[in-house]
Design a protein around this motif. Structure first.
Motif, mmCIF file in Angstrom:
data_model
loop_
_atom_site.group_PDB
_atom_site.id
_atom_site.type_symbol
_atom_site.label_atom_id
_atom_site.label_comp_id
_atom_site.label_asym_id
_atom_site.label_seq_id
_atom_site.Cartn_x
_atom_site.Cartn_y
_atom_site.Cartn_z
ATOM 1 N N ALA A 164 42.921 23.250 43.688
ATOM 2 C CA ALA A 164 41.497 22.914 43.656
ATOM 3 C C ALA A 164 40.975 22.962 42.231
ATOM 4 C CB ALA A 164 40.722 23.905 44.520
ATOM 5 N N SER A 165 39.808 22.416 42.026
ATOM 6 C CA SER A 165 39.161 22.588 40.725
ATOM 7 C C SER A 165 37.662 22.683 40.908
ATOM 8 C CB SER A 165 39.528 21.454 39.773
ATOM 9 O OG SER A 165 38.942 20.255 40.198
ATOM 10 N N ARG A 166 37.044 23.408 40.004
ATOM 11 C CA ARG A 166 35.598 23.636 40.095
ATOM 12 C C ARG A 166 34.983 23.703 38.710
ATOM 13 N NH1 ARG A 166 34.251 28.418 44.413
ATOM 14 N NH2 ARG A 166 35.324 27.498 46.195
ATOM 15 N N ASN A 167 33.706 23.431 38.657
ATOM 16 C CA ASN A 167 32.936 23.629 37.432
ATOM 17 C C ASN A 167 32.114 24.902 37.565
ATOM 18 O OD1 ASN A 167 33.552 21.157 35.934
ATOM 19 N ND2 ASN A 167 32.576 20.155 37.664
ATOM 20 N N LEU A 168 31.875 25.541 36.430
ATOM 21 C CA LEU A 168 31.073 26.763 36.443
ATOM 22 C C LEU A 168 30.284 26.820 35.135
ATOM 23 C CD1 LEU A 168 30.540 29.525 37.894
ATOM 24 C CD2 LEU A 168 32.410 30.455 36.534
ATOM 25 N N HIS A 169 29.006 27.104 35.257
ATOM 26 C CA HIS A 169 28.177 27.273 34.059
ATOM 27 C C HIS A 169 27.690 28.711 34.001
ATOM 28 C CE1 HIS A 169 27.778 22.925 33.065
ATOM 29 N NE2 HIS A 169 28.153 22.840 34.329
ATOM 30 N N CYS A 170 27.742 29.312 32.831
ATOM 31 C CA CYS A 170 27.265 30.693 32.727
ATOM 32 C C CYS A 170 26.704 30.936 31.329
ATOM 33 C CB CYS A 170 28.397 31.663 33.038
ATOM 34 S SG CYS A 170 29.743 31.606 31.869
ATOM 35 N N ASP A 171 26.046 32.084 31.180
ATOM 36 C CA ASP A 171 25.527 32.453 29.860
ATOM 37 C C ASP A 171 26.658 32.987 28.983
ATOM 38 O OD1 ASP A 171 22.787 31.852 30.391
ATOM 39 O OD2 ASP A 171 22.656 33.683 31.589
ATOM 40 N N VAL A 172 27.440 33.896 29.558
ATOM 41 C CA VAL A 172 28.479 34.545 28.763
ATOM 42 C C VAL A 172 29.788 34.575 29.550
ATOM 43 C CG1 VAL A 172 29.129 36.610 27.471
ATOM 44 C CG2 VAL A 172 26.706 36.043 27.757
ATOM 45 N N LEU A 173 30.838 34.071 28.929
ATOM 46 C CA LEU A 173 32.181 34.205 29.506
ATOM 47 C C LEU A 173 32.939 35.205 28.646
ATOM 48 C CD1 LEU A 173 34.542 33.264 31.391
ATOM 49 C CD2 LEU A 173 35.150 31.676 29.560
ATOM 50 N N ILE A 174 33.544 36.176 29.312
ATOM 51 C CA ILE A 174 34.311 37.188 28.589
ATOM 52 C C ILE A 174 35.761 37.088 29.025
ATOM 53 C CG2 ILE A 174 34.604 39.654 28.163
ATOM 54 C CD1 ILE A 174 31.509 39.795 28.888
ATOM 55 N N VAL A 175 36.653 36.896 28.064
ATOM 56 C CA VAL A 175 38.080 36.742 28.364
ATOM 57 C C VAL A 175 38.778 38.064 28.070
ATOM 58 C CG1 VAL A 175 40.173 35.487 27.840
ATOM 59 C CG2 VAL A 175 37.963 34.310 27.775
ATOM 60 N N GLY A 176 39.235 38.718 29.128
ATOM 61 C CA GLY A 176 39.910 40.009 28.978
ATOM 62 C C GLY A 176 39.027 41.120 29.512
ATOM 63 N N ALA A 177 39.521 41.811 30.547
ATOM 64 C CA ALA A 177 38.714 42.859 31.179
ATOM 65 C C ALA A 177 39.246 44.239 30.832
ATOM 66 C CB ALA A 177 38.646 42.648 32.691
ATOM 67 N N GLY A 178 39.696 44.429 29.599
ATOM 68 C CA GLY A 178 40.014 45.762 29.098
ATOM 69 C C GLY A 178 38.727 46.438 28.645
ATOM 70 N N PRO A 179 38.852 47.572 27.952
ATOM 71 C CA PRO A 179 37.640 48.291 27.539
ATOM 72 C C PRO A 179 36.682 47.424 26.721
ATOM 73 C CG PRO A 179 39.654 49.248 26.550
ATOM 74 C CD PRO A 179 40.082 48.300 27.610
ATOM 75 N N THR A 180 37.213 46.574 25.858
ATOM 76 C CA THR A 180 36.342 45.717 25.043
ATOM 77 C C THR A 180 35.535 44.782 25.933
ATOM 78 O OG1 THR A 180 38.051 45.732 23.328
ATOM 79 C CG2 THR A 180 36.328 44.072 23.139
ATOM 80 N N GLY A 181 36.227 44.086 26.820
ATOM 81 C CA GLY A 181 35.554 43.122 27.684
ATOM 82 C C GLY A 181 34.573 43.789 28.635
ATOM 83 N N LEU A 182 34.948 44.960 29.151
ATOM 84 C CA LEU A 182 34.055 45.669 30.072
ATOM 85 C C LEU A 182 32.753 46.062 29.367
ATOM 86 C CD1 LEU A 182 36.752 47.926 31.781
ATOM 87 C CD2 LEU A 182 35.409 46.127 32.921
ATOM 88 N N ALA A 183 32.894 46.575 28.127
ATOM 89 C CA ALA A 183 31.692 46.991 27.395
ATOM 90 C C ALA A 183 30.822 45.789 27.051
ATOM 91 C CB ALA A 183 32.098 47.744 26.123
ATOM 92 N N ALA A 184 31.469 44.681 26.686
ATOM 93 C CA ALA A 184 30.701 43.472 26.359
ATOM 94 C C ALA A 184 29.997 42.947 27.609
ATOM 95 C CB ALA A 184 31.623 42.405 25.787
ATOM 96 N N ALA A 185 30.684 43.010 28.751
ATOM 97 C CA ALA A 185 30.094 42.522 30.001
ATOM 98 C C ALA A 185 28.850 43.326 30.358
ATOM 99 C CB ALA A 185 31.120 42.602 31.128
ATOM 100 N N ARG A 186 28.955 44.636 30.205
ATOM 101 C CA ARG A 186 27.795 45.470 30.524
ATOM 102 C C ARG A 186 26.625 45.139 29.588
ATOM 103 N NH1 ARG A 186 25.634 50.352 32.684
ATOM 104 N NH2 ARG A 186 27.381 50.628 34.111
#
Ligand SMILES: [Zn+2]
Lengths: 996, 100
Positions: A164-186
């Motif tokens: 399948a394929s889909r489009n997605l629009h967002c304000d912020v995409l964060i690549v990598g859910a380690g400590p760096t990505g988690l803190a940036a996401a918050r």
């Protein structure tokens, strides 16, 4: 529990056993294992053979960067996939896996003779070894290379899964859910932004999953992680696991591949296997972390030699000891912690061997407290063991001199050469890099995209630094989006940031020619290969890479690029940035064709346009062919007929009585307006002013270079209205070209252009009986030579339907094209078909159309022309309006080269022996000349199934118009064919058959 | 995939709606027959091939169908501006100001 499983460790569920097979043997793992962790839990390190030397190999890493442990996975019929990383594939009950590059078995492989023939396969062997003797190429070298080439085995059955394929629009995409990505996401989510956080792993957490000892804000790392993920979800963050950001395209378009079913024992109904996401993000945070570097020394590829950080991951995340008696070999603090973790989990670490003289006293104390032997200022010079490492040879290094060696018995060697920031997606953005001498690595500099890079991927080590940088860069992104972010601090205990030094290959006492110190494990590139490439003249890293294939494996140099660069730089005596880093290109990890194809497979691969008459042709068992995204009937075989027989019959019937042909796919453009005639004068070569309404003319369209672009019959329906037809494949191109000139060169002209291709169904009747058949149905015009001569057009009624009727011929017979509104096409067709039975009406397809037109010398643009052919070359100077002040291509035709004598010109060819020529065959004047011969043209069309008594051909021949009656030669593999140059018209040169 | 602003629709839309149409501001001579062979060859074949901001044409082929002009940096692929066919060539210095 398996031999190497450690109770109480890891995030796997040891209460749930999972059974799978590897090379036909059954193994037990537990829920949460990968194939690699489950095999290691069973003490299995040997997972594959290398590509070139067929050396035994095991997993060196624990994640997607793994270069060695590639396996085939199978789930019943059709679901086989090669080259899957054993370190990524999650196990489930019934999963079948197999090793690769082995023959006949993984433990005994005859291809390993390549290993003994090491000298033959050194750098540049593709370019050198197989050059001589020339005669060996076809029979020896090429079959050998083909048999050896390619990783794994391609699937042989059609993939039953869907994608399948889909489009997605967002304000912020964060690549990598380690400590760096988690803190940036918050940081972004608390400000109300739409945040998407993706990670390629089965669960979020990154390095936290491998470091349970850390405490964040007073909580154990895993408790903090669980609470943080809950909090992020509550804030509306879309957390996507098993989702790889494969590519970063322009203007923050990121491609994600989400794997949905590869980890499930039972396939859920109607679930795609993978989903490709096209994410357009206002801001992107890259938090891909860093990859550990192997050390380069003789025997560093033996199963059981792996990265220290990966051993730590196998222990802490999967509860697996990779060895019970490991030895640590390192130039970085990080591996010391691996030693401590493994020792604390019950292993007996044989020694920590560090290349450095000075190591942090805290680490030395920790080692001493555990009773682990420490060897500083040591190098490693060899390993031994056949299918698994059994000892490591280490030597002291003092003042640059390597002392005598000592063997350490062990069952694993855990190495660390420091860390390399993951700059892959950053590189996709065309981001610039700067060299950092202290860390011996490239660091990110500027990017043209709205993107920040944070944490270990910009060289910051440790959880605290990662959290702080993630929070800070998250805030920067919030502010870039016009909001105010808060400053956040995280308190981290038991963090392990560490420092270290970087090496080229480790110092050794072995002679340089003997060392097999691997840099690129998957492509079997050694340090010696890289130095040889430099000695043989390679100066840029791009050349070294291609000569040695370093970094060209499916891991794209994740392990090898920096080590390769360090060694090449050393060999060249230059700093690394002067030698350069090769470019990372998408995709980040190997990606299935299915993900890219998505819904575009089978009948949805390409648009198939069908005419209204198509269903009739299908019912008559027509054979179809695709033409310009149309499905066209090629011929209508009767029972027992092949194509040649059917076409011969269709041709003969059309010349004898009447043939009916679906011409609906012809491109049609309506040119309308007060300036329509002026526009036509400027676009087409022909003069249009004097063409009266109700008449039509064959039009030629050139480019401004003077070469033929398209052709077609054009009818003037009224003073201000032209019905333009184009080739089937050229309709869109012609309309675009017309719009271009109209909008940008002649915006003063008052003309409208409309594509009407799909508004009309077009039925062509050709043959001596065509007029007789059609006349009774036509109201408004009499079909006589006087009232409706050849090249007439009229709006009238045919069989009660509103129609545009053209008297034209593409066969040389009396011909009509009846255009009716598209939906009436089949009704008109069937009406004429029924009435035509008294004449023996015959339906014909594109193949017969091609033959009949060739017999009359009518060209097909794109077959008899190739973009370098002028109207004069085709003998159609009569179509050029020489008195006009200008038309597109007029000035081009006056260019000296287009006026030159001896241009290739369209002629007919008749072979002396009556054989059929091959289309595309080259033509020479003198068959006895030396090879390579001077080629003077080629055959463009050739048929032996028409109504002529011998095969005919059209050809472009240099100076052909002046050579009527002369003989040319067509050399073929088995013989040379002689042919006479003739006119292009083979049937009815005086056009008597066009008359009613 | 680029996002492109159509100056006629006044909307920023994905690249798939558009077709590239080569360098802009290359006018076809009003009277081609008066042009020398050299100048005609220059018009037909020679393009600036710049590394940096390029004046170029696009067509909103799957939208309004109009041809328009753009300035795009061939290094970064960033559009500096788009403008209607027939509008004067914008001044580069005003476009590159304020870029990072
Ligand atoms: Zn538009």
């Amino acid at each position: 529990m398996s031999q190497y499983r450690v109770s109480g460790r890891g995030r796997v569920d040891t209460s749930r056993a999972v059974t799978f097979t590897f090379d036909g043997k059954s193994y037990r793992g537990v829920q949460g294992d990968t194939v690699a962790s489950a095999l290691l839990a069973n003490g299995v390190h040997l997972m594959g053979r290398s590509f070139k030397y067929h050396r035994p190999r095991g997993a060196i890493a624990a994640g997607s960067e793994e270069p060695n442990a590639l396996i085939g996975t199978r789930r019943g019929a059709g679901r086989f996939e090669p080259n899957t990383r054993a370190t990524v594939q999650e196990i489930w009950d019934g999963l079948e896996t197999s090793s690769q590059n082995k023959f006949p078995s993984l433990k005994f492989d005859v291809g390993a003779v390549n290993d003994a023939a090491y000298m033959l396969f050194s750098a540049g062997f593709y370019y050198k070894t197989f050059m001589w003797p020339r005669s060996f190429w076809d029979k020896v070298y090429e079959p050998f290379i083909r048999a050896a080439a390619g990783l794994g085995v391609s699937p042989t059955e059609e993939d039953p899964d869907h994608y399948a394929s889909r489009n997605l629009h967002c304000d912020v995409l964060i690549v990598g859910a380690g400590p760096t990505g988690l803190a940036a996401a918050r940081a972004a989510a608390v400000e109300g932004l739409r945040v998407v956080l993706v990670d390629e792993n089965a669960e979020a957490g990154g390095t936290l999953l491998s470091e349970p000892q850390a405490r964040i804000d007073g909580k154990p790392a895993w408790d903090w992680l669980a609470a943080e993920l809950e909090a992020l979800k509550a804030l509306g963050v879309k957390v996507m696991t098993r989702t790889t950001a494969i590519a970063y395209y322009h203007q923050n378009l990121i491609g994600l591949v989400e794997k949905l079913t590869d980890h499930l024992p039972k396939l859920p109904a109607d679930t795609p296997r993978e989903r490709l996401w096209r994410v357009r993000a206002k801001q992107v945070v890259l938090a891909q972390g860093a990859l550990e570097k192997p050390l380069v020394f003789h025997g560093n590829d033996r199963p059981g030699v792996m990265l220290a950080g990966s051993a730590q991951t196998f222990l802490n995340r999967y509860g697996v000891l990779v060895g019970k008696r490991p030895v640590i070999l390192t130039s970085h603090d990080a591996a010391w912690y691996a030693a401590f973790d493994l020792q604390d989990a019950g292993a007996q670490v044989q020694a920590i061997v560090d290349t450095r003289a000075d190591v942090d006293a805290l680490l030395l104390n920790e080692a001493r407290a555990r009773g682990i032997a420490v060897k500083l200022s040591h190098t490693a010079t060899a390993t031994s063991g056949r299918l698994r490492v059994s000892s490591l040879r280490i030597n002291p290094v003092a003042g640059g001199t390597v002392g005598s060696g000592q063997e350490i018995r062990c069952d694993a060697v855990l190495m660390s050469g420091g860390w390399t920031p993951s700059l892959h997606l950053f590189s996709h953005t065309k981001g610039s890099l700067t060299w950092d001498d202290d860390r011996t690595t490239f660091l990110p500099n500027n990017t043209p995209e709205d993107c920040v890079i944070a944490g270990a991927s910009r060289g910051l080590w440790g959880i605290e630094a990662a959290l702080a940088d993630g929070a800070e860069k998250g805030r920067a992104v919030v502010e870039a989006l016009g909001k105010t972010g808060a400053q956040v601090a995280y308190a981290v205990e038991a963090d392990r940031p560490g420092t270290g030094v970087s090496h080229k290959e480790l110092p050794t006492d072995l002679s340089a020619g003997k060392a097999k110190a691997f840099v690129d494990f998957q492509n079997d590139v050694t340090a010696k290969d890289l130095r040889l490439a430099v000695r043989e003249g390679m100066r840029s890293i791009e050349h070294v890479k291609r000569y040695t294939t370093n970094g060209m494996a499916t891991d794209q140099g994740k392990m090898s690029n920096i080590n390769g660069l360090n060694i090449a730089s050393d060999a060249l005596g230059k700093k690394q940035p002067q030698v350069g880093l090769t470019t990372f290109r998408p995709p980040y990890t190997p990606t299935s064709f299915g993900a890219f194809a998505g819904y575009h497979r089978g009948e949805h691969f390409e648009v198939t346009r069908k005419t209204d008459i198509d269903s009739w042709a299908e019912a008559k068992n027509a054979v179809f062919e695709p033409v310009g995204q149309w499905r066209r009937a090629r011929y209508f075989p009767k029972p027992g007929e092949d194509m040649d027989a059917a076409v011969r019959r269709e041709c003969a019937a059309t010349r004898a009585s009447v043939g009916i042909f679906d011409a609906s796919t012809l491109g049609k453009i309506e040119v309308v307006g007060p300036d329509a005639v002026e526009f036509m004068n400027r676009m087409y070569t022909n003069p249009w002013t004097k063409l009266a309404p109700g008449r039509c003319r064959y039009g030629l369209l050139l480019g401004d270079d003077g070469y033929i672009r398209d052709d077609g019959v054009i009818g003037r329906m009224s003073e201000d209205r032209f019905h333009v037809t184009t080739t089937t494949g050229g309709a869109a191109r012609v309309l675009n070209m017309m719009e271009d000139y109209l909008q940008t060169e002649w915006p003063d002209l008052n003309v409208w252009l409309t594509s009407t291709t799909e508004q009309w169904s077009t039925v062509a009747l050709n043959g001596p009986d065509a007029a007789k058949l059609l006349a009774p149905f036509v109201e408004g015009v009499e079909l006589t030579e006087e009232t409706f001569p050849h090249m007439s057009c009229v709006e009238c009624t045919v069989a009660g339907m509103p129609a545009r009727l053209f008297r034209v011929s593409f066969t040389g017979e009396i011909g009509f094209e009846v255009n009716v509104p598209a939906h009436l096409g089949r009704k008109l067709w069937e009406t004429l078909w029924d009435a035509g039975q008294q004449y023996g009406i015959t339906a014909y397809g594109t193949e017969t159309m091609h033959v009949l037109r060739a017999e009359k010398g009518y060209i097909i643009v794109g077959q008899d022309t190739d973009g370098t052919v002028t109207p004069y070359d085709c003998g159609m100077g009569w179509a050029v309006g020489k008195k006009k002040p200008d038309f597109v291509g007029m000035r081009g035709l006056a260019r000296p080269d287009l006026q030159a004598k001896n241009r290739k010109q369209l002629v007919g060819l008749l072979t002396e022996d009556g054989s059929k020529l091959e289309e595309g065959a080259q033509i020479v004047f003198d068959p006895k000349q030396a090879i390579p011969m001077t080629m003077v043209g080629h055959v463009t069309s050739s048929y032996d199934i028409g109504t002529t008594d011998q095969p005919i051909a059209l050809a472009l021949v240099a100076g052909g118009h002046e050579k009527m009656g002369e003989t040319v030669y067509i050399p073929m593999p088995d013989r040379t064919i002689a042919a006479k140059i003739t006119s292009t018209v083979f049937v009815d040169p005086d056009n008597t058959r066009l008359k009613i | 995939m680029l996002l492109i602003h159509c100056p006629y629709c006044n909307e920023t839309l994905p690249e798939v709606e558009f077709a590239y149409a080569s360098e802009a501001h290359i006018a076809r001579p009003a009277k081609p027959s008066d042009v020398s062979d050299e100048d005609w060859a220059e018009f037909l074949f020679m393009r600036s091939n710049v590394k940096g901001p390029l004046y170029e044409r696009w067509r909103h082929i799957h939208g309004c169908g109009r041809f328009f002009n753009a300035v795009r940096d061939t290094v970064t692929d960033k559009f500096l501006t788009t403008y209607k066919a027939g509008d004067p060539r914008p001044d580069l210095s005003s476009l590159t100001e304020g870029l990072k």
